[in-house]
Design a protein around this motif. Sequence first.
Motif, mmCIF file in Angstrom:
data_model
loop_
_atom_site.group_PDB
_atom_site.id
_atom_site.type_symbol
_atom_site.label_atom_id
_atom_site.label_comp_id
_atom_site.label_asym_id
_atom_site.label_seq_id
_atom_site.Cartn_x
_atom_site.Cartn_y
_atom_site.Cartn_z
ATOM 1 N N TYR A 61 9.644 46.802 60.587
ATOM 2 C CA TYR A 61 11.106 46.745 60.727
ATOM 3 C C TYR A 61 11.582 45.295 60.656
ATOM 4 O O TYR A 61 12.571 44.980 59.969
ATOM 5 C CB TYR A 61 11.535 47.383 62.054
ATOM 6 N N GLY A 63 13.970 43.294 57.880
ATOM 7 C CA GLY A 63 15.128 42.468 58.182
ATOM 8 C C GLY A 63 15.102 41.154 57.431
ATOM 9 O O GLY A 63 16.136 40.687 56.938
ATOM 10 N N PRO A 107 17.937 47.196 54.511
ATOM 11 C CA PRO A 107 18.220 48.159 55.588
ATOM 12 C C PRO A 107 17.641 49.548 55.332
ATOM 13 O O PRO A 107 17.340 50.279 56.278
ATOM 14 C CB PRO A 107 19.745 48.191 55.625
ATOM 15 N N GLN A 144 14.244 49.403 56.639
ATOM 16 C CA GLN A 144 14.309 49.357 58.103
ATOM 17 C C GLN A 144 14.569 50.744 58.692
ATOM 18 O O GLN A 144 13.965 51.121 59.701
ATOM 19 C CB GLN A 144 15.393 48.372 58.536
ATOM 20 N N ASN A 145 15.463 51.503 58.088
ATOM 21 C CA ASN A 145 15.747 52.861 58.577
ATOM 22 C C ASN A 145 14.515 53.749 58.467
ATOM 23 O O ASN A 145 14.254 54.586 59.341
ATOM 24 C CB ASN A 145 16.904 53.470 57.789
ATOM 25 N N VAL A 175 11.530 41.377 68.732
ATOM 26 C CA VAL A 175 12.679 42.134 68.252
ATOM 27 C C VAL A 175 13.966 41.469 68.700
ATOM 28 O O VAL A 175 14.927 41.312 67.923
ATOM 29 C CB VAL A 175 12.616 43.594 68.752
ATOM 30 N N TYR A 176 14.012 41.056 69.972
ATOM 31 C CA TYR A 176 15.226 40.434 70.493
ATOM 32 C C TYR A 176 15.473 39.053 69.882
ATOM 33 O O TYR A 176 16.620 38.604 69.802
ATOM 34 C CB TYR A 176 15.149 40.350 72.027
ATOM 35 N N THR A 229 16.727 39.990 65.847
ATOM 36 C CA THR A 229 17.769 40.966 65.529
ATOM 37 C C THR A 229 19.060 40.611 66.238
ATOM 38 O O THR A 229 19.078 39.823 67.195
ATOM 39 C CB THR A 229 17.341 42.388 65.947
ATOM 40 N N MET A 230 20.144 41.260 65.796
ATOM 41 C CA MET A 230 21.451 41.058 66.404
ATOM 42 C C MET A 230 21.595 41.942 67.648
ATOM 43 O O MET A 230 20.808 42.874 67.870
ATOM 44 C CB MET A 230 22.549 41.398 65.393
ATOM 45 N N ASP A 272 23.720 44.244 68.357
ATOM 46 C CA ASP A 272 24.014 45.656 68.097
ATOM 47 C C ASP A 272 22.993 46.309 67.194
ATOM 48 O O ASP A 272 23.246 47.350 66.584
ATOM 49 C CB ASP A 272 25.408 45.789 67.478
ATOM 50 N N SER A 273 21.797 45.728 67.115
ATOM 51 C CA SER A 273 20.754 46.262 66.238
ATOM 52 C C SER A 273 20.302 47.637 66.707
ATOM 53 O O SER A 273 20.103 47.856 67.909
ATOM 54 C CB SER A 273 19.559 45.309 66.212
ATOM 55 N N ARG A 318 17.068 47.750 68.832
ATOM 56 C CA ARG A 318 17.209 47.422 70.256
ATOM 57 C C ARG A 318 17.621 48.671 71.053
ATOM 58 O O ARG A 318 17.070 48.938 72.123
ATOM 59 C CB ARG A 318 18.258 46.322 70.440
#
Length: 395
Positions: free
Chosen positions: A35, A39, A44, A47-48, A73-74, A77-78, A80-81, A84
Amino acid sequence: MQWLYSGRITVLWSSEPTNEVDSSYNPTDDLIEQYLFGGRMMDPTFQNAAIKALMDCLSNGYSFPRAGLVRDVYKGTMADSPIRKLLLDIVVNGADQSWDFSALLERAGEEFTKDLIVAFAAKRPKPDCSEILMVKVGGGDDPVEPNVAGENCDKPEHNNESNDSDTDTDSDTDSDVSEERIFHIHKSVLCKTSAFFQNATKPEWTAPTPRPIDLSDELPEIFHLYVQWLYSGKIAVEIMSSSDSDTEVRKHENVDYHSLIQSYILGEKLMDTTFQNAVLQCLIECVEQADCFPGDRTIKTAYKRTIKHSPLRKLLVDFWVWHGDSEGAADDMNLSLGTDFTNDLLKAMLEARPSPDTSAEKVQPPWLTHPEIYSIKGNKKTAKDTSNSGDVAKE
């Protein structure tokens, strides 16, 4: 590359998935890294696909990814990912006491810990914030007899067909003016099963300024039992010490049946059949477990404040049919138990009486088989002098 040509993400499945955090191999770790790679490639769609494969692994018993990957991951990523949110939902909905939360929170980082606290708070059941209603109980005159006059009764005014002395012997706390008490109850709880409160809280009956619902003619201690049941679903039963000097009680009444009977009567006024049925079931359980049943005073109260064919009346009659005995019965049952109850008991006894054995050649009534039981017992001299007084004259 495989996914580009096949549209599938390859996962190395283990024959025995483990539920331990930071296990030697966990395919969810690979999917988290894929994932993050998607990114960096700004893909995307890939990623999905990685998220879908991750959810498949979790549904097949594989455990939460390594805490170090959660930190990655934190970092990558953003806020609102979707990854997360997925990781937080996994912990909030799937974690149990076997999880090593101290290690997870230490390695996953402060940002994940904050989000996890917020997620747990959102998952926590919310308190009942419905409107709080006030109910004024007590402080009035004698409790009003509910539903005992009008179209539902067989006679214009419901009363025990007894004289004034009956009323005097049945004095109890109902005749006293009780102290006023205000109860504060959630509207959603109060109106859940009571048609009385449902009607009382309709907009057309609501005053512009909040006022307590008036139950001043009821006893606060009995309404308190009702409120306890509303919130707990259980009927509170008071256990009393038996009194050998109480001649009015047919058996030593070590259960406060009088309060239970009053609770049933309150349920009738509040039009709460669910509560009334709960009280009846509680009465049955108390009789079976305590080996005693309601006494004379309690039965008279029940009959004074219920209508004919009431389930409570039938239950009290059946208690006597199956457990009553002549030793416990008063000389004047009409006076001690009331005329209505005595009549109902007589009818129930006749219905429960076993039929004669019709298989016998000829069934004789007792006045033919044992006529001596109807003879008057006198002294020997009188019996001798009048030995022929009962003979039938023959011409």
